[in-house]
Design a protein around this motif. Structure first.
Motif, PDB file in Angstrom:
ATOM      1  N   SER A  93       6.942  -3.218   4.336  1.00  8.12           N
ATOM      2  CA  SER A  93       8.005  -3.271   5.346  1.00  8.12           C
ATOM      3  C   SER A  93       8.946  -4.441   5.088  1.00  8.12           C
ATOM      4  O   SER A  93      10.166  -4.296   5.161  1.00  8.12           O
ATOM      5  CB  SER A  93       7.386  -3.383   6.739  1.00  8.12           C
ATOM      6  OG  SER A  93       8.391  -3.503   7.705  1.00  8.12           O
ATOM      7  N   SER A  94       8.393  -5.605   4.765  1.00 12.55           N
ATOM      8  CA  SER A  94       9.248  -6.767   4.510  1.00 12.55           C
ATOM      9  C   SER A  94      10.053  -6.580   3.230  1.00 12.55           C
ATOM     10  O   SER A  94      11.210  -6.987   3.157  1.00 12.55           O
ATOM     11  CB  SER A  94       8.430  -8.057   4.462  1.00 12.55           C
ATOM     12  OG  SER A  94       7.579  -8.067   3.348  1.00 12.55           O
ATOM     13  N   ASP A 129       0.834  -1.207   0.000  1.00  8.30           N
ATOM     14  CA  ASP A 129       0.000   0.000   0.000  1.00  8.30           C
ATOM     15  C   ASP A 129       0.867   1.255   0.000  1.00  8.30           C
ATOM     16  O   ASP A 129       0.522   2.261   0.571  1.00  8.30           O
ATOM     17  CB  ASP A 129      -0.982  -0.012   1.179  1.00  8.30           C
ATOM     18  CG  ASP A 129      -0.275   0.097   2.520  1.00  8.30           C
ATOM     19  OD1 ASP A 129       0.972   0.108   2.548  1.00  8.30           O
ATOM     20  OD2 ASP A 129      -0.971   0.185   3.537  1.00  8.30           O
ATOM     21  N   HIS A 130       2.029   1.151  -0.583  1.00 15.06           N
ATOM     22  CA  HIS A 130       2.957   2.271  -0.752  1.00 15.06           C
ATOM     23  C   HIS A 130       3.540   2.750   0.576  1.00 15.06           C
ATOM     24  O   HIS A 130       3.714   3.940   0.773  1.00 15.06           O
ATOM     25  CB  HIS A 130       2.301   3.426  -1.511  1.00 15.06           C
ATOM     26  CG  HIS A 130       1.699   2.998  -2.795  1.00 15.06           C
ATOM     27  ND1 HIS A 130       2.466   2.559  -3.854  1.00 15.06           N
ATOM     28  CD2 HIS A 130       0.406   2.878  -3.195  1.00 15.06           C
ATOM     29  CE1 HIS A 130       1.671   2.217  -4.849  1.00 15.06           C
ATOM     30  NE2 HIS A 130       0.409   2.397  -4.487  1.00 15.06           N
ATOM     31  N   GLY A 131       3.816   1.814   1.487  1.00 13.63           N
ATOM     32  CA  GLY A 131       4.575   2.222   2.656  1.00 13.63           C
ATOM     33  C   GLY A 131       4.236   1.628   3.987  1.00 13.63           C
ATOM     34  O   GLY A 131       5.120   1.242   4.727  1.00 13.63           O
ATOM     35  N   ALA A 132       2.970   1.551   4.373  1.00 16.08           N
ATOM     36  CA  ALA A 132       2.636   1.217   5.748  1.00 16.08           C
ATOM     37  C   ALA A 132       2.359  -0.267   5.986  1.00 16.08           C
ATOM     38  O   ALA A 132       2.325  -0.701   7.124  1.00 16.08           O
ATOM     39  CB  ALA A 132       1.417   2.026   6.199  1.00 16.08           C
TER      40      ALA A 132
END
Length: 140
Positions: free
Chosen positions: A63-64, A55-58
Motif C-alpha cells: 500500500s505504501s 505480499d503482492h497487494g494487501a
C-alpha cells in the motif's frame, strides 16, 4: 528456651516462611504477567512484520509503495503543469506585447489618416479653386 521464646521463634519463622511463599507467589504471578505481555508483543510484532513485507497487494508495504508511486506521478504531473503554465504565461506576455504594438500602430494609422484627410481637404480646396478659375475663364 522458655515456652514464650519458642512460640516467638516459631511465629517469627512462620512469618518469614509466609513472607517467602508470598514473595514466590508474587514473583510467579509477575513472571506470568511478563510472559503474557511478551507473548502479545511478539504476536503484534509478527503481525507488523507481515504487514511490512510485500505480499503482492494487501500488505501495508504494498500500500505504501502504491501511495509513493502515486505521489511521484502527481509530482511529475505538477511539474508538467508548472511547465505548461510557464509556457502559457510567456504566450500571454507575447500577446500583451502584440496588443501594445497593435494599439501603437492604430494610433499611428489614425494620425496618418488625419494627415491624409487634411491633405485631401487642402488638395480638394485647391482643385475646386482651380476649377472655379477655369469656369471663369471659359467663354460662353
Amino acid at each position: 528456651m522458655t515456652p514464650p521464646d519458642v512460640i516467638l521463634a516459631l511465629v517469627t519463622g512462620i512469618t518469614g516462611l509466609v513472607g517467602a511463599v508470598t514473595a514466590l507467589v508474587k514473583g510467579f504471578i509477575d513472571a506470568r504477567i511478563a510472559h503474557n505481555r511478551l507473548a502479545s508483543i511478539e504476536e503484534a510484532s509478527r503481525g507488523m512484520a507481515r504487514e511490512m513485507a510485500p505480499d503482492h497487494g494487501a500488505s501495508m508495504k504494498d500500500s505504501s509503495v502504491r501511495t509513493e508511486d502515486k505521489i511521484d506521478a502527481l509530482g511529475a504531473a505538477m511539474h508538467d503543469i508548472g511547465a505548461r503554465i510557464h509556457s502559457i504565461d510567456k504566450a500571454i506576455s507575447g500577446m500583451r506585447d502584440d496588443d501594445r504594438q497593435t494599439r501603437a500602430d492604430i494610433t499611428q494609422i489614425r494620425a496618418d489618416l488625419s494627415d491624409v484627410r487634411t491633405t485631401a481637404d487642402r488638395e480638394h480646396t485647391l482643385l475646386r479653386a482651380g476649377i472655379d478659375q477655369l469656369k471663369e475663364r471659359r467663354i460662353p
